[in-house]
Design an enzyme around this catalytic site. Structure first.
Site, PDB file in Angstrom:
ATOM      1  CG  ASP A 474      -2.352   0.781   1.019  1.00  0.00           C
ATOM      2  OD1 ASP A 474      -2.263   1.574   0.274  1.00  0.00           O
ATOM      3  OD2 ASP A 474      -3.091   0.518   1.912  1.00  0.00           O
ATOM      4  CB  CYS A 522      -3.145  -1.345  -2.191  1.00  0.00           C
ATOM      5  SG  CYS A 522      -4.578  -0.344  -1.381  1.00  0.00           S
ATOM      6  CG  ASP A 544      -9.907   2.383  -0.315  1.00  0.00           C
ATOM      7  OD1 ASP A 544      -9.457   1.381  -0.494  1.00  0.00           O
ATOM      8  OD2 ASP A 544      -9.408   3.276   0.465  1.00  0.00           O
TER       9      ASP A 544
HETATM   10  C1  DGJ Z   1      -5.921   1.852   2.111  1.00  0.00           C
HETATM   11  C2  DGJ Z   1      -6.377   0.880   1.431  1.00  0.00           C
HETATM   12  O1  DGJ Z   1      -6.796   1.273   0.062  1.00  0.00           O
HETATM   13  C3  DGJ Z   1      -7.551  -0.049   2.294  1.00  0.00           C
HETATM   14  O2  DGJ Z   1      -7.743  -1.103   1.608  1.00  0.00           O
HETATM   15  C4  DGJ Z   1      -6.690  -0.334   3.518  1.00  0.00           C
HETATM   16  O3  DGJ Z   1      -5.401  -1.216   3.267  1.00  0.00           O
HETATM   17  C5  DGJ Z   1      -5.898   0.753   4.236  1.00  0.00           C
HETATM   18  N1  DGJ Z   1      -5.225   1.738   3.357  1.00  0.00           N
HETATM   19  C6  DGJ Z   1      -5.194   0.394   5.513  1.00  0.00           C
HETATM   20  O4  DGJ Z   1      -4.699   1.599   5.887  1.00  0.00           O
END
Ligand code: DGJ
Length: 757
Positions: A474, A522, A544
Site C-alpha cells: 500500500d 494498492c 476503496d
Molecule cells: C488504504 C487501502 O486502500 C485500504 O484497503 C486499507 O488497506 C487501508 N489503506 C489500510 O490503512
C-alpha cells in the site's frame, strides 16, 4: 515484422502499420500509423506528397529547403528551435539556457528481441526491435528512438534515450517516451480520471485546436488522471471503428499531451511530467525514458483493450502468477479496521475457510505502535500484543485452516511517531527548516536514497520470510515538500524520478527474492494503477469504493487498459462503507466477480442464510474462475436501461446484466444480444440461480413463496443471438409473481452462463 527500404521504415503488426522515412533534410518523418499496409504496396510514396506547400508566415528549415516547414511535418520526436513550435518531446538545456537542437538520422539497427534494459523490464520474447539513432547537426548529442513490435498483440513498445558526448553538461527538462503525429484531427480523446473512491471514470470529448494535458503531479501515477489515453474516431464505439491507445509503463509523475495544431495536425506526447523534473547529463552519460505502449484497433475499443490486456499479461507482468488463476481472499480491513486481536482474526479466518475462501489477508495494524493511523509506519516488527506468536505463528495458524496467509505493508511511508523516524529523521522527504505537509498523518521515505532502499529490503525480507504467501503493498499519501537529503543527490529536480527508480529497484529485488509470493499493489485504493506497478504485482486494489454502482464505472474504466486478472474486487458490507448505499449480497457479488474475487466484511456478523449464499457464490466463481480472471472482456449492447458485460474463454461466456434502477410497468422485455455470436452454433444460456432474501420482499414474500419459480435455461442459435437477441425473463414490476418473474433490485446484477452446444 520490421523492414527498412531505401530510407523508409515499416513496422507491421497483425492489423497495423507504422511507417516512417528519412526526410530529405535527414529528419525522421512520420508517414502512417493505422491499418495494415504492406511495405510493397504500390503508391506508398504518395501518402506523404511532395514538399511543395509554402506557408504564409512559417519558418522554413533553411535557404536550401524553403519548402520544409518543421511546424507542418509529421515528426517522430520533436525538439524546439528549428521552426516546430508545437509541443516538444524533448527539452534539453545546455550552455546557460540554450534549448535549440536539431536531430537528424545517424544510423539504425533492426534485430530480434529486445536488448535494452529499462526497469520494469518488459519481455521481448518473439518481438522485433528497430533502433533509430539520431545526432544533433552540430553538437555530439545523440537521441536513440526504440520501437519494439509485438505482432500478435498489435502493440509497439516505444522509448527514447538521450546521450551527451559534449564536454558541457546537459540539463534535461522534458523527456518523452514517445510522440505520435497524426495527419488529421477527426478524433475524440478518451481519458480515465477521478479521485479517491471514484477512480478511472471514462471521459470522452472531441479534439479541438489547442493542447490538452493529462497528468499527475502527485509523485505517484495517481487516481486523478490515469496515464492511459485513447484517440478514437468520432464514430468509433466498443465494437466498431478506429482507435489508438497510448499508455506509459511508469508509476510516477506522468504527462500526456494532445495537441491540435493550427494546421489541424494532431500530436500526442507521453512523457515524464516536466513539473519539477530536471536531470543532469555529464559527458558520456545517457538517460532512458520509461517505456510507452502504443496499440491500434480498426474494430473498436473492446478489441483495443483486449490487445492491451494480452500484452500486459504476457509481456509486462513478470510474476509467475500473471497468467495463473488467483485465490479468493478475505481481507480484515473493513471487517475490523485497527480493532483486532489474533483471536478475532482467526475466527474470521475460520468462517472464511468454511465457505471456501482460500487466502486470508491481514491488513493494516499488525506491527510496531500501529494502533491507529497516526503512528507506527516504518517499524516493521510484529506487535506481540496483537500477534503473540509473531508473523510465523499467524501464518502457521492460517495455513492450518488450509488457507494461504497474506499480509499488508506500506513500506514507502513513515509516521513521526515511530522508532524509524526517531533514528532517521533525514530519511523522510521534507525540506530542512520548513514544516512538512502531511497526508493521513504520515510522511514519505526518500526512496531515492540507497540506505533507505537497503533498510526496506532488509525489513521487508524479514516480514516476507515468515511464511507469507501474499503481500498487499500500500501507499497512502501523495508527495509534498520535494527535497532529498541524500548524500548522492546531484540535483533536486531528479528526486521524483529517482524515487520511482528506487521503488522499482526495491520491488525488483524483493520480487526476485520471493518469487512465490503473490503481490497486490494498492495506494489509497487505486492511486497507483499503472503498468509499472503491474509489472511487479499482477493484481491491484482497484478502489476503496466497493459499491456495485460506483464499481461498474471504476471497473469499466480500468478494463479499458488493464486486464481482468489485474483487478482485485471485494464484496463488502451493506450499507457500503464509502457511500452508505444498500445493495443486495448477490448483486455485490455479480459485479465483484469480474476480475479477482475477494470478500472484505465481518463474516461472523452474517446469518447462516447469508453464509450459505456466499458459499454458493464461491462455488460458482471457482467453477468459472479462469473465465472471470483471464477471459476476453466485451461490452454487449445495453437494453432497457441495463448494461451488459461479457467475459469469454474458449469453452464458455459469462454475462453480467446490471441495472442501476428497477423500472415500473415498462411494458417490454429486456434483450440480451451477442453481436459476435457464431451464427452456425447453437448456444445454451442459463441464468445463475440467485438467492432472494425474505427481507428484500417485505410483505410480498408470501406471494413470491407461493410460486414455483422456473430456472431460465434455453437453447438458441447464434444467428438469433447475433442479429436480434433474446428476450430475458420479465422483471418484477408490481404485477405479482409468475413462475418466470425475476427479482432484480436497484443496483442489481444477474449472471448468465453461455456455452456452445
Ligand atoms: C488504504 C487501502 O486502500 C485500504 O484497503 C486499507 O488497506 C487501508 N489503506 C489500510 O490503512
Amino acid at each position: 515484422m520490421i523492414e527498412e527500404r531505401k530510407g523508409w521504415f515499416f513496422i507491421s503488426t497483425r492489423h497495423s502499420s507504422y511507417i516512417m522515412r528519412i526526410s530529405p533534410t535527414g529528419h525522421i518523418e512520420h508517414i502512417h500509423y493505422g491499418g495494415y499496409i504492406p511495405s510493397s504496396a504500390e503508391g506508398i510514396g504518395q501518402i506523404q506528397g511532395p514538399d511543395d506547400i509554402r506557408l504564409g508566415d512559417g519558418t522554413y528549415y533553411d535557404e536550401d529547403h524553403q519548402h520544409t516547414f518543421l511546424s507542418r511535418m509529421l515528426q517522430e520526436y520533436s525538439v524546439p528551435g528549428k521552426g516546430d513550435t508545437r509541443e516538444s518531446a524533448l527539452i534539453a538545456e545546455y550552455r546557460n539556457g540554450l534549448i535549440t537542437l536539431d536531430f537528424i538520422y545517424h544510423s539504425h539497427r533492426i534485430y530480434s528481441g529486445k536488448d535494452y534494459a529499462i526497469l520494469p523490464q518488459v519481455s521481448g520474447d518473439g518481438a522485433d526491435t528497430l533502433e533509430l539513432t539520431l545526432r544533433d547537426t552540430v553538437l555530439p548529442v545523440y537521441l536513440v528512438l526504440r520501437y519494439t513490435s509485438y505482432e500478435e498483440e498489435d502493440v509497439i513498445l516505444r522509448s527514447a534515450e538521450i546521450w551527451n558526448e559534449m564536454d558541457d553538461e546537459v540539463l534535461l527538462r522534458t523527456v518523452s517516451s514517445m510522440m505520435l503525429d497524426l495527419p488529421d484531427s477527426e478524433w475524440d480523446l478518451m481519458t480515465f480520471d477521478g479521485a479517491w473512491a471514484r477512480e478511472r471514470n471514462e471521459y470522452r470529448r472531441p479534439l479541438a485546436p489547442g493542447v490538452v494535458y493529462v497528468d499527475s503531479k502527485l509523485g505517484f501515477s495517481s487516481c486523478e488522471h490515469n496515464s492511459l489515453v485513447f484517440l478514437l474516431r468520432p464514430d468509433a464505439d466498443d465494437s466498431h471503428g478506429e482507435a489508438i491507445a497510448i499508455n506509459q509503463i511508469y508509476s510516477g509523475n506522468h504527462q500526456e499531451r494532445v495537441e491540435v495544431s493550427p494546421f489541424g495536425l494532431v500530436r500526442v506526447i507521453a512523457s515524464i511530467n516536466p513539473f519539477g523534473f530536471g536531470w543532469k547529463l555529464g559527458k558520456g552519460e545517457s538517460f532512458r525514458s520509461p517505456e510507452a505502449v502504443l496499440s491500434y484497433s480498426c474494430s473498436g475499443l473492446d478489441k483495443l483493450s483486449a490487445s492491451l490486456h494480452r500484452f500486459a499479461e504476457r509481456y509486462i507482468v513478470r510474476s509467475q502468477y500473471g497468467q495463473m488463476d488467483r485465490p479468493i481472499a478475505i481481507n480484515n480491513w473493513e471487517a475490523t479496521y485497527f480493532d483486532f486481536t489474533e483471536e478475532k482474526i482467526m475466527k474470521l479466518a475460520a468462517t472464511a475457510a468454511s465457505v471456501g475462501i482460500e487466502l486470508f489477508v491481514l491488513d493494516d495494524g499488525w506491527f510496531g505502535r500501529r494502533t491507529n493511523d497516526t503512528r507506527g509506519l516504518g517499524d516493521w516488527t510484529v506487535n506481540r500484543s496483537k500477534l503473540p506468536e509473531g508473523l510465523s505463528g499467524y501464518a502457521d495458524k492460517i495455513h492450518s485452516l488450509g488457507m494461504k496467509a497474506g499480509i499488508w505493508v506500506e513500506p514507502e511511508m513513515v509516521s513521526m511517531d515511530s522508532e524509524l523516524y526517531e533514528k532517521h529523521p533525514e530519511w523522510m522527504i521534507a525540506i530542512p527548516g520548513r514544516r512538512p505537509s502531511a497526508g493521513r498523518h504520515q510522511y514519505i521515505l526518500d526512496l531515492s536514497r540507497a540506505d533507505v532502499i537497503e533498510y526496506l529490503f532488509q525489513s521487508m525480507s524479514s516480514v516476507f520470510s515468515s511464511g507469507i504467501d501474499y503481500v498487499k503493498w500500500d501507499a497512502n499519501r501523495n508527495m509534498s515538500d520535494y527535497f532529498t537529503s541524500s548524500p548522492d543527490a546531484r540535483f533536486q529536480g531528479e528526486l521524483f524520478h529517482r524515487y520511482i527508480q528506487g521503488l522499482y529497484s526495491l520491488l525488483d529485488r524483493l520480487t526476485s527474492a520471493f518469487p512465490d509470493i503473490l503481490f497486490e499493489f494498492c495506494s489509497s485504493g487505486g492511486n497507483r494503477y499503472d503498468l509499472g506497478a503491474l509489472a511487479f504485482s499482477p493484481q491491484g486494489w482497484v478502489s476503496d469504493d466497493t459499491d456495485a454502482m460506483e464499481r461498474m464505472r471504476i471497473q469499466n474504466g480500468t478494463l479499458r487498459g488493464y486486464p481482468l486478472s489485474s483487478m482485485s474486487n471485494h464484496v463488502t458490507a451493506s450499507p457500503n462503507h464509502q457511500n452508505l448505499r444498500r445493495t443486495g449480497l448477490e448483486d455485490r457479488f455479480g459485479v465483484a466477480c469480474f476480475g479477482v474475487l475477494g470478500y472484505e466484511l465481518d463474516l461472523n456478523k452474517l446469518s447462516d442464510e447469508e453464509l450459505s449464499v456466499i458459499k454458493n457464490q464461491i462455488a460458482f466463481y471457482k467453477a468459472h474462475r479462469h473465465t472471470f480472471q483471464h477471459g476476453t472482456f466485451h461490452h454487449l449492447p445495453s437494453s432497457d436501461g441495463a448494461l451488459f458485460w461479457a467475459v469469454e474463454s474458449s469453452d464458455e461466456m459469462i454475462i453480467l446484466e446490471y441495472q442501476e434502477r428497477n423500472g415500473v410497468n415498462t411494458g417490454r422485455h429486456r434483450r440480451l444480444r451477442i453481436p459476435f455470436a457464431d451464427r452456425d452454433t447453437v448456444y445454451s444460456i442459463e441464468r445463475r440461480g440467485k438467492h432472494v432474501f425474505r427481507e428484500d420482499l417485505g410483505d410480498l414474500w408470501k406471494d413470491y413463496e407461493s410460486v414455483l419459480h422456473e430456472p431460465f435455461s434455453i437453447r438458441v442459435s447464434g444467428a438469433v443471438l447475433a442479429e436480434a437477441g433474446i428476450a430475458l425473463p420479465p422483471l418484477f414490476m408490481g404485477r405479482g409473481f409468475e413462475p418466470a418473474t425475476r427479482v432484480l433490485m436497484d443496483n442489481g446484477a444477474d449472471l448468465y452462463v453461455v456455452r456452445k452446444t
